[in-house]
Design a protein around this motif. Structure first.
Motif, mmCIF file in Angstrom:
data_model
loop_
_atom_site.group_PDB
_atom_site.id
_atom_site.type_symbol
_atom_site.label_atom_id
_atom_site.label_comp_id
_atom_site.label_asym_id
_atom_site.label_seq_id
_atom_site.Cartn_x
_atom_site.Cartn_y
_atom_site.Cartn_z
ATOM 1 N N ALA A 303 0.812 -1.221 0.000
ATOM 2 C CA ALA A 303 0.000 0.000 0.000
ATOM 3 C C ALA A 303 0.838 1.259 0.000
ATOM 4 C CB ALA A 303 -0.937 -0.003 1.213
ATOM 5 N N ILE A 327 -1.263 -0.928 5.242
ATOM 6 C CA ILE A 327 -2.090 0.277 5.276
ATOM 7 C C ILE A 327 -1.837 1.084 6.532
ATOM 8 C CG2 ILE A 327 -3.909 -0.695 3.829
ATOM 9 C CD1 ILE A 327 -5.526 -1.123 6.436
ATOM 10 N N ASP A 328 -1.067 0.527 7.487
ATOM 11 C CA ASP A 328 -0.654 1.314 8.645
ATOM 12 C C ASP A 328 0.382 2.358 8.258
ATOM 13 O OD1 ASP A 328 0.917 -1.013 8.095
ATOM 14 O OD2 ASP A 328 2.046 -0.663 9.951
ATOM 15 N N SER A 331 -1.860 3.992 2.087
ATOM 16 C CA SER A 331 -3.309 3.920 1.906
ATOM 17 C C SER A 331 -3.621 3.591 0.448
ATOM 18 C CB SER A 331 -3.979 5.247 2.281
ATOM 19 O OG SER A 331 -3.528 6.288 1.429
ATOM 20 N N GLU A 334 -10.645 4.326 -1.899
ATOM 21 C CA GLU A 334 -11.830 3.590 -1.460
ATOM 22 C C GLU A 334 -12.426 2.831 -2.646
ATOM 23 O OE1 GLU A 334 -16.017 4.470 0.945
ATOM 24 O OE2 GLU A 334 -14.561 6.079 0.566
ATOM 25 N N PRO A 345 -7.898 -3.765 1.889
ATOM 26 C CA PRO A 345 -6.853 -3.087 2.662
ATOM 27 C C PRO A 345 -6.542 -3.853 3.951
ATOM 28 C CG PRO A 345 -8.960 -1.968 2.938
ATOM 29 C CD PRO A 345 -9.202 -3.067 1.960
ATOM 30 N N SER A 347 -3.416 -4.557 7.200
ATOM 31 C CA SER A 347 -2.109 -4.385 7.835
ATOM 32 C C SER A 347 -1.840 -5.643 8.654
ATOM 33 C CB SER A 347 -2.078 -3.157 8.751
ATOM 34 O OG SER A 347 -0.880 -3.157 9.509
#
Length: 445
Positions: A303, A327-328, A331, A334, A345, A347
């Motif tokens: 990501a 995704i932490d 991003s 949507e 998505p 993490s």
């Protein structure tokens, strides 16, 4: 089957209770030699077991089954003893001294059950699958097969073919008799309907075989996107080495999972990229080979990166679950999709999105190998015989319809189709299959 066999039927090793089974014409002699008399049929009796010198071996529950009302169809005794190694060794030494007794070979109890008509081949295979079942869905499929789910279906089809064959042969053998006109012609639509049923049964996307063996799921993607971390997270243990260095994983690492009751073989693979390293390059080759063989792919993206590598992009198809990891630290848009597939998505580090990933994975697995209302094909030999059956019926339908096929040849095609079904359950022509089927059973079964 003149000999009497004995073996440990419970798991080997120290246990609270061990079960020793004896089957054959001298089974009663063995019980009398050990405890003095025969217990009542189908009743558990507490008895002291002694060897030929009268030395006590153990106190045991003894069950006696008179033929043909036993698992093997022979006289059978079950000795439930304490599961210590010394107890078992003393009992085996005593049994070896009873005339006519010998140790059983792998699968010999089940083979005798088949040869005495207590099981057919599909039921015996279901029993073997039940013993080896590791997940709830495998257990349910195996139990259904052991209880006759497949044999009832196949024997029903064979009975219909036998009925059709009888009509065809009557038309041949009694051509000069006063038989109703069009007897053979009535067979054609019956055979056509049956052919469609069998073809539909074959068009199952190998669901039963995949459930029996486990669904192959490959984790794929570029180096350092978190494939090994994802494997460890799904396995809930450190199965693969995790490192920030690219190319750490160079071989395929497999983990067996129980996912919602379904068996899954999850494989971590080498990162996909062009490399001059010979060993890493071999890892990439193996990863691509595993991608081709996989039933389902987990394609992992990073990501934090804006571009999807072309080696990864070409793997995204309808058999892929696409995951954007990290995704932490980054991003994705949507409702993001790639090649028509939604991107999940996730993490792995913070476990954000992992529940949604597990739900999507379980949904895909269930769609591919979930149990249906009817018993499914579980072995390649079933599929081969059914394919031969359909081919014979196709020859009958084509020849009987267009080429004015000789009635003897038409009947032979129907006979061959019925024989193909009979080979599955063991009704005919299976002597060469028996060793293959039963040799994988454990010794005491």
């Amino acid at each position: 089957m003149a000999s009497t066999i004995y073996a440990l039927s419970s798991a080997p090793g120290r246990a609270g209770v061990a079960v020793v089974r004896v089957s054959g014409p001298q089974a009663g002699d063995a019980v009398i030699a050990l405890c003095g008399d025969l217990p009542k049929h189908r009743f558990a009796s507490l008895r002291k077991l002694r060897n030929a010198e009268g030395v006590p071996i153990d106190e045991a529950l003894v069950l006696w089954f008179e033929k043909p009302n036993s698992f093997t169809g022979e006289d059978v005794a079950e000795l439930h003893i304490h599961g210590g190694r010394a107890v078992l060794a003393a009992l085996f030494e005593a049994l070896a001294k009873v005339p006519g007794l010998r140790l059983a070979e792998p699968g010999e109890f089940s083979r005798r059950a088949f040869e005495n008509g207590r099981l057919d081949l599909t039921e015996a295979e279901g029993l073997g699958d039940l013993i080896n079942a590791e997940t709830e869905a495998q257990r349910r499929q195996a139990l259904r097969q052991m209880q006759g789910g497949l044999s009832d279906l196949y024997e029903g089809w064979r009975a219909r073919l036998t009925h059709a064959l009888a009509h065809l042969e009557a038309d041949i053998d009694f051509a000069d008799e006063d038989l109703p006109e069009g007897v053979a012609a009535e067979v054609r639509p019956q055979v056509a309907r049956l052919r469609e049923e069998i073809a539909g049964h074959l068009a199952d996307n190998r669901r039963g075989e995949r459930l029996r063996d486990g669904l192959m799921v490959a984790i794929l993607g570029a180096p350092n996107v978190g494939k090994s971390s994802l494997l460890n997270a799904l396995a809930r243990r450190e199965a693969a080495i995790v490192s920030d260095l690219p190319g750490t994983t160079r071989d395929v690492i497999e983990v067996h999972l129980d996912l919602g009751g379904y068996p899954v073989i999850l494989a971590d693979t080498a990162g996909l990229r062009d490399t001059a390293d010979m060993v890493e390059n071999e890892g990439v080759r193996r990863a691509l080979k595993r991608a081709e063989a996989a039933d389902l792919k987990l394609v992992v993206l990073d990501a934090t990166r804006d571009v999807v590598p072309p080696e990864t992009l070409q793997l995204i198809d309808r058999d892929a679950i696409v995951i954007a990891n990290k995704i932490d630290a980054g991003s994705i848009p949507e409702n993001y999709t790639i090649n028509g597939r939604p991107v999940l998505p996730v993490s792995v580090r913070s476990r954000e999105g992992m529940d949604a990933l597990l739900a999507a994975l379980e949904q895909e697995v269930t769609a591919r190998i979930g149990l249906t209302g009817s018993a499914g094909i579980t072995r390649a030999r079933h599929r081969e015989a059914l394919t031969d059956c359909v081919a014979a019926l196709d020859r009958f339908l084509a020849g009987n319809g267009r080429n004015n096929q000789a009635p003897e040849l038409a009947a032979e095609d129907v006979r061959l189709a019925a024989r193909s079904l009979g080979r599955i359950t063991g009704r005919i022509d299976v002597e060469d299959l028996l060793d293959v089927i039963f040799r994988d059973f454990c010794i005491g079964k």
